[in-house]
Design a protein around this motif. Structure first.
Motif: not given
Ligand code: HEM
Ligand SMILES: Nc1ncnc2c1ncn2[C@@H]1O[C@H](COP(=O)(O)OP(=O)(O)OP(=O)(O)O)[C@@H](O)[C@H]1O
Ligand SMILES: Nc1ncnc2c1ncn2[C@@H]1O[C@H](COP(=O)(O)OP(=O)(O)OP(=O)(O)O)[C@@H](O)[C@H]1O
Ligand SMILES: [Mg+2]
Ligand SMILES: [Mg+2]
Lengths: 236, 262, 221, 236, 221
Positions: C36-37, C39-40
């Motif tokens: 997720i990181f 991605f973020a």
């Protein structure tokens, strides 16, 4: 009489609630003490206190010559406690559980198998995880560990519950032979009939203290069976 | 209950604290000169560092109390109560450190708060002892609570040297060791140093007063608990079925619907 | 004590291996954190590599809370903890055993996680030795403090899990030091003289010692 | 005889292990069936199957006219099961637990208090969290919920275990009065003495199937006490 | 069904309130996550605000795993789940009840957490409405999927908690969508027309429906 267990005015707390409220008790070697009492009277707590698992807030207590107030840790591995809880690990098999107990108590691990089969856990049952076992089978695993350990002082909390009649009889005779060999047994039971295990003494607990103590010859007259019937007579 | 000597010394310390704080305020606000760089802001120096040091002191007392309780030979519930009282006061002083620091930080750095090492570790110190106080609130008998919280209190103290060293270990925004530096030679002088010293003494005296107060309350609470316990024991001993069955009158036996008190 | 420690560690690892709670629960979570990181933060490639050590150790902290909790919970099922006391197992041995078992699990997890970090974030790693050493001591510190606090919080039978409230502030210095040490290692400062590493060693020793000394009082309390 | 419970060649699996292996059983209204058998024989599993909690792999079964194979969910709330486990929430008090059960079964919640006091949980005990209770007190909470619910079919797995003798007698008479009112009781027990609760029939389970079924007049001769002794004789 | 759902939700919340496991465990953890990140990333002030949404939702994901697990575990103590079946509680009601109870807990947590993010990171928030709406639906999606999978993993009585292994891939789209929606919201895109919000609504509806439909089959096992 040499004293093996000696409780004098013992007070034990759970949080702020007094579970034992000044309990006096003495027992010598070779006795089979039957502890009775209403639900919540404090029987389980009494056994746990004898095993050194509860901190004694006031009073004095010694077990097998060890002072429970000063060093409760020294007594624990010398007693065998079988309670409502069996202290088993669900994800280990019967054999692994018994092995663990024997290793932890520095006992002879060779006895594990024979002890398990003596209570009827043979073949596939030895290698079945405890989580899959029936209530009675679990109890048997705990019993097997205890039998292999041969403690000096047996503290049994309703040992017959969940056991089938054959295992009950086996337990009774096993205990009798241990007592003959010098061990001492304190057992809690609500049942009125105890097969071949005949208590030498009946102690009644109520409100966290001893309220009745009948031993030796007097026992013949006031045996538990009779008191039970008297009691139920009142209610009906 | 409270001994006379204790009461008098507590009051005396209270009055002395008041006088000392007043003296510090007067010296700090009017007598000492403003700083060359910071101007009037510097006056916070007579409050902020002393308050922080007194927090250290309070936690030190907590640790000593904890050790004395954990050590079997000196075990006495009083040490635990002392440790707890001191921790409570320490939390107050840590809070004051954070607040005065923030107030100082706004003009000095332009922000109320920043993720500087000293600030972060001080915040952690605050949380650590809040945790200590939370642990004390878990229901348990007094011995159990004392053991558990003593251990937690001791472990929490590790953060104190970290807070102190943080300015050295991390390159920080916060002031380096000006007074309590390794060579123990303060970098400020004259009346400023004197006022700072006075500030330290006066806040320590306030601490002592608060501690004595809090400790006294804790002792009284404990006495109340003990008295309650005796009553609870009496009640439990009189529970419905606590007499021998053989001795009981027949009509009373086993009738649970009857009220339990005879 | 060592004998008991080994006994407990073997048993715990066996149970853990059977039930796989920790691994199944933590590994995927830790990976999702990473993904997720990634991605973020994808937009700024530099950021990712800078955050990598912090993220890694955050994931490890989370995992440690969980597995330390498990390690203590194993003994509370069916009151097995009382069993251990009755069998006369040395409390110091119980402590060490649990630290060992949690350490093994966490270290395995860290290896997997590091692979994930390398694949996803592709940081350049200069100082492998420093990284390994600091991971070692950081994990020991985490486990020792974790097991101690977990027992402190749970033994009370009041099931209110105070654990993270107590534990997280205590281990966050470890976490910060480990992050810093890894940042140094990523920046190719391979020297074992790193001050952060020294700090980690101090923490590991202090927490181990405190745990070993106090565990028996906690169990008795 | 009208059949209330009818099991025909029922096979039940747990994982890959057959717990019930072709069990045949019938019971009519107003019966008090005592189920006996060795540990691990399948008694608990049998009760759970009757309650609709186990999936029947083969065979046919119906309880209270509901087909267990097709829709086990329809039977569950009509039976009252008291097992080794008590289905209680540890963090709720005795009263909250009973209230919850009554609400969930859409029964009359007004009965909670009276039911709790009838088993002896009065005063402080009503508002004590279950996690602080003794083994017997927990069982009493579960019992109180069951008594307040008044199910048509009572499935009791060692109901007497952990109860003190007064509560045992109370339970026996309570069950007797329910049976007189038309309810049916199937109970598992290892104890040889059952106070005033006299079974109309004794069924023995072994290896997951019924291996003995004695009812009515024949019961007088073959009372459990006797069979027990016979069995242990074989083994010894 | 609604009656049962309410009954279960009330009971679960009462238990949760008493034992406070979720709140004590998660809230401090979530905060420390925020603090540590702030500390680790402080050098570049822009980063912190960019990462804020991702961090927030990561903390929520962690919390949801935990509280969903708790919600199902409540019924496995003392086999209370069988109790529910025996009492004839509607499985759909159990599902909804648990979703409601977890939702309430998570939403409370999110409020606290958001306060923390605002105070600590000081991001500028443009679209409050979009934020609220996406939080609402994201949380519903998380809870519904979480409760379903948690039951799936635990109901088998094999204690192997496969939960996160199963759950994490399923909810990560929700997580990503929520992160994106919040990034839009932070960037002042207040419009409720946000495509990510639409995605979140779809997920919430789908997971709720699937859960309600399949929960009974899962319980029956
Ligand atoms: C919230 C913000 C702040 C916090 C939490 C904080 C915390 C502390 C603490 C814990 C100490 C004691 C350190 C020790 O001696 O071990 C300290 C000392 C000190 N602080 Fe702060 N502080 C803050 C803001 C500030 C600001 C804005 C200034 C001035 C610009 C400042 C100036 C000082 C000075 C001069 C000392 C004495 C240092 C020494 O002599 O060792 N602080 N602070
Ligand atoms: N924290 C507490 N608050 C109030 N009461 C408590 C607390 N802890 C224990 N008790 C009470 O103390 C008693 C403990 O009794 P114990 O378990 O020893 O009973 P017992 O004689 O073994 O009963 P049983 O026959 O049911 O097994 C119970 O009455 C219980 O309700
Ligand atoms: N997954 C499994 N693998 C192997 N054996 C299993 C499995 N699940 C259950 N069993 C066995 O099935 C039986 C279940 O019996 P059940 O619990 O019904 O016994 P019971 O008659 O109630 O015994 P008790 O008198 O001890 O309560 C046990 O013998 C148990 O060992
Ligand atoms: Mg008991
Ligand atoms: Mg059974």
């Amino acid at each position: 009489m040499q004293t093996l267990v000696s409780f004098k005015n013992v007070i034990v707390l759970s949080g702020n609630f007094p579970i034992l409220t000044g309990l006096d008790f003495e027992a010598g070697p070779g006795e089979i003490v039957l502890v009775q009492g209403r639900n919540g009277a404090g029987k389980t707590s009494f056994l746990r206190a004898v095993a050194g698992l509860l901190r004694i807030t006031r009073g004095s207590a010694s077990v097998l010559g060890v002072d429970l107030v000063a060093n409760p840790a020294d007594i624990r591995h010398r007693v065998g406690l079988l309670g409502h809880e069996t202290f088993l690990y669900e994800d280990l098999t019967a054999r692994e559980n018994v092995d663990f107990v024997l290793k932890a108590t520095r006992s002879d691990t060779a006895k594990a198998s024979s002890s398990l089969s003596s209570v009827g856990l043979t073949g596939r049952l030895m290698d079945l995880r405890v989580s899959k076992m029936s209530a009675g089978q679990r109890k048997k695993v705990a019993l097997a560990a205890l039998l292999a350990r041969e403690p000096e002082l047996w503290l049994l909390d309703e040992p017959h519950a969940a056991l089938d009649s054959w295992t009950r009889d086996f337990l009774d005779s096993a205990l009798n032979s241990r007592v003959a060999g010098g061990a001492t047994v304190i057992l809690v039971s609500h049942e009125s009939h105890h097969g071949s295990l005949v208590p030498t003494r009946v102690v009644e607990i109520g409100g966290g203290k001893v309220i009745g103590d009948v031993s030796g010859s007097a026992l013949r007259q006031v045996d538990p069976q009779v008191t039970t019937q008297k009691r139920s007579g009142h209610v009906a | 209950m409270e001994s006379r000597g204790y009461r008098w010394s507590r009051r005396a310390i209270g009055i002395v604290s008041l006088l000392l704080v007043a003296a510090t305020v007067i010296l700090g606000l009017w007598i000492t000169p403003p700083d060359v760089v910071q101007g009037q802001l510097v006056r916070l120096i007579y409050v902020h560092p002393p308050v922080a040091w007194v927090a250290y002191l309070a936690y030190g007392v907590t640790s000593i109390g904890s050790i004395l309780y954990l050590w079997k030979r000196t075990r006495n519930l009083k040490w635990d109560l002392l440790a707890a009282a001191s921790a409570e006061v320490g939390v107050v002083f840590t809070g004051l450190t954070l607040i005065t620091g923030s107030i100082w930080g706004r003009p000095a750095w332009g922000v109320w708060w920043t993720w500087d090492a000293r600030l972060t570790t001080t915040a952690l110190l605050f949380v650590l002892y809040l945790g200590y106080l939370a642990l004390r609130r878990v229901p348990a008998d007094s011995h159990q609570r004392a053991v558990r919280s003593s251990i937690a209190g001791l472990i929490a103290f590790i953060d104190v040297p970290i807070v102190h060293q943080s300015v050295v270990w991390w390159r920080t925004l916060h002031q380096g060791a000006t007074v309590l530096n390794p060579s123990l030679s303060p970098k400020i002088h004259g009346e400023m140093a004197m006022t700072l010293l006075l500030g330290f003494i006066s806040f320590t005296s306030v601490y002592a007063w608060m501690l004595m107060h809090r400790y006294q309350i804790a002792i009284l609470e404990q006495k109340v608990l003990d008295a309650e316990l005796d009553q609870l024991i009496e009640e439990r001993r009189r529970e419905p079925d606590s007499e021998s069955r053989q001795a009981r009158p027949t009509n009373d036996v086993g009738n649970f619907d009857q009220p339990s008190k005879v | 004590m060592w004998r008991d420690a080994l006994l407990i560690a073997t048993k715990d690892l066996k149970i853990e291996f059977r039930s796989k709670v920790t691994l199944n629960l933590i590994l995927p979570f830790a990976f999702v954190v990473l993904i997720i990181f990634a991605f973020a933060l994808d937009t700024s490639p530099g950021t990712l590599q800078k955050v990598a050590p912090g993220l890694f150790w955050l994931a490890v902290l989370f995992s440690s809370i969980f597995s330390v909790d498990r390690a203590v919970a194993i003994e509370s099922d069916d009151n097995a903890g009382d069993g251990l006391l009755v069998y006369g197992v040395d409390p110091g041995g119980i402590f060490l055993g649990k630290v060992i078992s949690v350490f093994v699990q966490l270290f395995l997890l860290e290896i997997f996680l590091l692979l994930g970090v390398v694949v996803l974030y592709g940081p350049k790693i200069g100082g492998w030795l420093l990284m390994l050493a600091s991971a070692l001591f950081a994990t020991i510190g985490l486990c020792a403090a974790g097991v101690t606090y977990s027992q402190l919080a749970s033994g009370s039978r009041a099931k209110q899990t105070l654990l993270p409230l107590l534990l997280v502030p205590v281990v966050s210095p470890v976490l910060l030091a480990a992050t810093k040490a890894w940042q140094d290692a990523f920046a190719a400062a391979s020297s074992l003289e790193d001050p952060w590493l020294r700090l980690l060693i101090v923490f590991a020793v202090v927490y181990l010692a405190l745990g070993a000394i106090f565990y028996s009082s906690i169990l008795e309390g």
